[in-house]
Design a protein around this motif. Structure first.
Motif, PDB file in Angstrom:
ATOM      1  N   GLN A  68       0.840  -1.195   0.000  1.00  0.00           N
ATOM      2  CA  GLN A  68       0.000   0.000   0.000  1.00  0.00           C
ATOM      3  C   GLN A  68       0.872   1.240   0.000  1.00  0.00           C
ATOM      4  N   GLN A  69       0.436   2.262  -0.722  1.00  0.00           N
ATOM      5  CA  GLN A  69       1.196   3.506  -0.832  1.00  0.00           C
ATOM      6  C   GLN A  69       0.726   4.511   0.215  1.00  0.00           C
ATOM      7  N   ASP A  70       1.655   5.355   0.658  1.00  0.00           N
ATOM      8  CA  ASP A  70       1.385   6.435   1.620  1.00  0.00           C
ATOM      9  C   ASP A  70       0.900   5.936   2.977  1.00  0.00           C
ATOM     10  N   THR A  71       1.384   4.776   3.406  1.00  0.00           N
ATOM     11  CA  THR A  71       1.005   4.258   4.727  1.00  0.00           C
ATOM     12  C   THR A  71       2.202   4.164   5.671  1.00  0.00           C
ATOM     13  N   LEU A  72       3.404   4.549   5.197  1.00  0.00           N
ATOM     14  CA  LEU A  72       4.605   4.431   6.029  1.00  0.00           C
ATOM     15  C   LEU A  72       4.867   5.708   6.808  1.00  0.00           C
ATOM     16  N   ARG A  73       5.165   5.544   8.084  1.00  0.00           N
ATOM     17  CA  ARG A  73       5.579   6.687   8.897  1.00  0.00           C
ATOM     18  C   ARG A  73       6.973   6.407   9.442  1.00  0.00           C
ATOM     19  N   TRP A  74       7.750   7.484   9.661  1.00  0.00           N
ATOM     20  CA  TRP A  74       9.163   7.410  10.043  1.00  0.00           C
ATOM     21  C   TRP A  74       9.386   8.261  11.281  1.00  0.00           C
ATOM     22  N   TRP A  75      10.262   7.783  12.179  1.00  0.00           N
ATOM     23  CA  TRP A  75      10.668   8.561  13.347  1.00  0.00           C
ATOM     24  C   TRP A  75      11.994   8.018  13.868  1.00  0.00           C
ATOM     25  N   VAL A  76      12.608   8.773  14.785  1.00  0.00           N
ATOM     26  CA  VAL A  76      13.868   8.371  15.406  1.00  0.00           C
ATOM     27  C   VAL A  76      13.614   8.138  16.882  1.00  0.00           C
ATOM     28  N   GLU A  77      14.080   6.987  17.375  1.00  0.00           N
ATOM     29  CA  GLU A  77      13.917   6.631  18.780  1.00  0.00           C
ATOM     30  C   GLU A  77      15.250   6.094  19.288  1.00  0.00           C
ATOM     31  N   ASN A  78      15.844   6.767  20.263  1.00  0.00           N
ATOM     32  CA  ASN A  78      17.149   6.369  20.810  1.00  0.00           C
ATOM     33  C   ASN A  78      18.205   6.236  19.716  1.00  0.00           C
ATOM     34  N   GLU A  79      18.246   7.212  18.808  1.00  0.00           N
ATOM     35  CA  GLU A  79      19.197   7.268  17.692  1.00  0.00           C
ATOM     36  C   GLU A  79      19.014   6.150  16.670  1.00  0.00           C
ATOM     37  N   VAL A  80      17.886   5.458  16.699  1.00  0.00           N
ATOM     38  CA  VAL A  80      17.573   4.404  15.744  1.00  0.00           C
ATOM     39  C   VAL A  80      16.388   4.870  14.912  1.00  0.00           C
ATOM     40  N   GLU A  81      16.547   4.859  13.565  1.00  0.00           N
ATOM     41  CA  GLU A  81      15.451   5.242  12.686  1.00  0.00           C
ATOM     42  C   GLU A  81      14.467   4.086  12.584  1.00  0.00           C
ATOM     43  N   LYS A  82      13.179   4.421  12.668  1.00  0.00           N
ATOM     44  CA  LYS A  82      12.142   3.390  12.607  1.00  0.00           C
ATOM     45  C   LYS A  82      11.113   3.773  11.554  1.00  0.00           C
ATOM     46  N   VAL A  83      10.588   2.762  10.878  1.00  0.00           N
ATOM     47  CA  VAL A  83       9.528   2.934   9.888  1.00  0.00           C
ATOM     48  C   VAL A  83       8.444   1.920  10.208  1.00  0.00           C
ATOM     49  N   GLU A  84       7.189   2.376  10.170  1.00  0.00           N
ATOM     50  CA  GLU A  84       6.063   1.483  10.435  1.00  0.00           C
ATOM     51  C   GLU A  84       4.959   1.751   9.422  1.00  0.00           C
ATOM     52  N   HIS A 101       1.079  -2.803   9.923  1.00  0.00           N
ATOM     53  CA  HIS A 101       1.964  -2.757  11.102  1.00  0.00           C
ATOM     54  C   HIS A 101       3.342  -3.383  10.859  1.00  0.00           C
ATOM     55  N   HIS A 102       3.742  -3.507   9.586  1.00  0.00           N
ATOM     56  CA  HIS A 102       5.100  -3.944   9.257  1.00  0.00           C
ATOM     57  C   HIS A 102       6.071  -2.880   9.771  1.00  0.00           C
ATOM     58  N   THR A 103       7.202  -3.288  10.362  1.00  0.00           N
ATOM     59  CA  THR A 103       8.185  -2.332  10.866  1.00  0.00           C
ATOM     60  C   THR A 103       9.582  -2.656  10.346  1.00  0.00           C
ATOM     61  N   ASP A 104      10.382  -1.627  10.181  1.00  0.00           N
ATOM     62  CA  ASP A 104      11.791  -1.730   9.823  1.00  0.00           C
ATOM     63  C   ASP A 104      12.565  -0.759  10.694  1.00  0.00           C
ATOM     64  N   THR A 105      13.835  -1.047  10.914  1.00  0.00           N
ATOM     65  CA  THR A 105      14.691  -0.142  11.682  1.00  0.00           C
ATOM     66  C   THR A 105      16.003   0.052  10.957  1.00  0.00           C
ATOM     67  N   ARG A 106      16.650   1.176  11.226  1.00  0.00           N
ATOM     68  CA  ARG A 106      17.981   1.457  10.686  1.00  0.00           C
ATOM     69  C   ARG A 106      18.853   1.928  11.839  1.00  0.00           C
ATOM     70  N   LEU A 107      19.958   1.231  12.034  1.00  0.00           N
ATOM     71  CA  LEU A 107      20.897   1.591  13.087  1.00  0.00           C
ATOM     72  C   LEU A 107      21.667   2.842  12.688  1.00  0.00           C
ATOM     73  N   PRO A 108      22.227   3.589  13.655  1.00  0.00           N
ATOM     74  CA  PRO A 108      23.065   4.744  13.326  1.00  0.00           C
ATOM     75  C   PRO A 108      24.231   4.317  12.428  1.00  0.00           C
ATOM     76  N   LYS A 109      24.695   5.226  11.574  1.00  0.00           N
ATOM     77  CA  LYS A 109      25.760   4.912  10.619  1.00  0.00           C
ATOM     78  C   LYS A 109      26.998   4.349  11.301  1.00  0.00           C
ATOM     79  N   SER A 110      27.349   4.860  12.459  1.00  0.00           N
ATOM     80  CA  SER A 110      28.538   4.365  13.165  1.00  0.00           C
ATOM     81  C   SER A 110      28.392   2.894  13.526  1.00  0.00           C
TER      82      SER A 110
END
Length: 69
Positions: free
Chosen positions: A17-33, A38-47
């Motif tokens: 589905q399009q336009d259903t993803l939201r993004w935020w940062v929590e404890n320096e970890v990027e999150k998408v839901e 309710h599918h979720t993905d995370t991205r660790l800090p570059k370091s």
């Protein structure tokens, strides 16, 4: 926790589905839901991503993130 923002034009990798993803940062970890399935993905800090200790972990499953200027 930062404000959650929708990613315009993004398609959920799970439900397609399009336009259903939201993004935020929590404890320096990027999150998408996806608000639809309710599918979720995370991205660790570059370091952390550059570290050899986490190679091959969930960071490879993250979709691209749009960051408004």
């Amino acid at each position: 926790m930062s404000k959650k923002r929708f990613i315009a034009g993004a398609v959920c990798p799970a439900c397609q589905q399009q336009d259903t993803l939201r993004w935020w940062v929590e404890n320096e970890v990027e999150k998408v839901e996806c608000v639809a399935c309710h599918h979720t993905d995370t991205r660790l800090p570059k370091s952390v991503e550059d570290s050899q200790h986490v190679a091959g972990t969930a960071s490879e499953q993250v979709i691209g993130i749009f960051k408004p200027e």
